[in-house]
Design a protein around this motif. Structure first.
Motif, PDB file in Angstrom:
ATOM      1  N   TYR A 101      47.747  25.761 -11.365  1.00  0.00           N
ATOM      2  CA  TYR A 101      47.078  24.459 -11.253  1.00  0.00           C
ATOM      3  C   TYR A 101      46.818  23.874 -12.638  1.00  0.00           C
ATOM      4  O   TYR A 101      47.118  22.701 -12.894  1.00  0.00           O
ATOM      5  N   LYS A 102      46.270  24.687 -13.531  1.00  0.00           N
ATOM      6  CA  LYS A 102      45.997  24.227 -14.895  1.00  0.00           C
ATOM      7  C   LYS A 102      47.284  23.807 -15.599  1.00  0.00           C
ATOM      8  O   LYS A 102      47.326  22.790 -16.295  1.00  0.00           O
ATOM      9  N   THR A 152      43.283  15.530 -16.094  1.00  0.00           N
ATOM     10  CA  THR A 152      42.217  16.523 -16.196  1.00  0.00           C
ATOM     11  C   THR A 152      42.236  17.408 -14.957  1.00  0.00           C
ATOM     12  O   THR A 152      42.801  17.042 -13.918  1.00  0.00           O
ATOM     13  N   PHE A 153      41.577  18.549 -15.063  1.00  0.00           N
ATOM     14  CA  PHE A 153      41.518  19.477 -13.924  1.00  0.00           C
ATOM     15  C   PHE A 153      40.756  18.873 -12.753  1.00  0.00           C
ATOM     16  O   PHE A 153      41.040  19.161 -11.594  1.00  0.00           O
ATOM     17  N   GLU A 206      40.495  15.584 -11.947  1.00  0.00           N
ATOM     18  CA  GLU A 206      41.029  14.332 -11.396  1.00  0.00           C
ATOM     19  C   GLU A 206      41.602  14.482  -9.977  1.00  0.00           C
ATOM     20  O   GLU A 206      41.247  13.698  -9.085  1.00  0.00           O
ATOM     21  N   PRO A 207      42.461  15.477  -9.695  1.00  0.00           N
ATOM     22  CA  PRO A 207      42.968  15.614  -8.324  1.00  0.00           C
ATOM     23  C   PRO A 207      41.859  15.928  -7.323  1.00  0.00           C
ATOM     24  O   PRO A 207      41.915  15.489  -6.170  1.00  0.00           O
ATOM     25  N   CYS A 225      48.469  20.445 -14.129  1.00  0.00           N
ATOM     26  CA  CYS A 225      47.636  19.348 -14.629  1.00  0.00           C
ATOM     27  C   CYS A 225      48.028  18.997 -16.061  1.00  0.00           C
ATOM     28  O   CYS A 225      48.111  17.815 -16.414  1.00  0.00           O
TER      29      CYS A 225
END
Length: 67
Positions: free
Chosen positions: A42-43, A52-53, A55-56, A46
């Protein structure tokens, strides 16, 4: 550099404490536990997307609230 400039650039604990109180009063933290591999992927995703982490996660919450 004069002493006055150094003092004005120094970060104080007071301003940090004020920000922490404001954040605690204004925001609620939401926590999620995921496997380390998923978090790393995930990181990385992004970073690739330039977002940014959070935002989603904000978009997902808004989508749920607006449906």
């Amino acid at each position: 550099m004069p002493d006055e400039e150094l003092k004005s650039k120094r970060k104080t604990h007071t301003s940090t404490a004020v920000k922490a109180r404001y954040n605690q009063k204004t925001y609620t933290q939401i926590s999620v536990s995921v496997h380390k591999e998923k978090a790393a992927a995930y990181k990385e995703k992004c970073a690739q997307l330039g977002i940014t982490f959070s935002e989603p996660l904000h978009k997902a919450i808004d989508e749920i609230l607006n449906s």
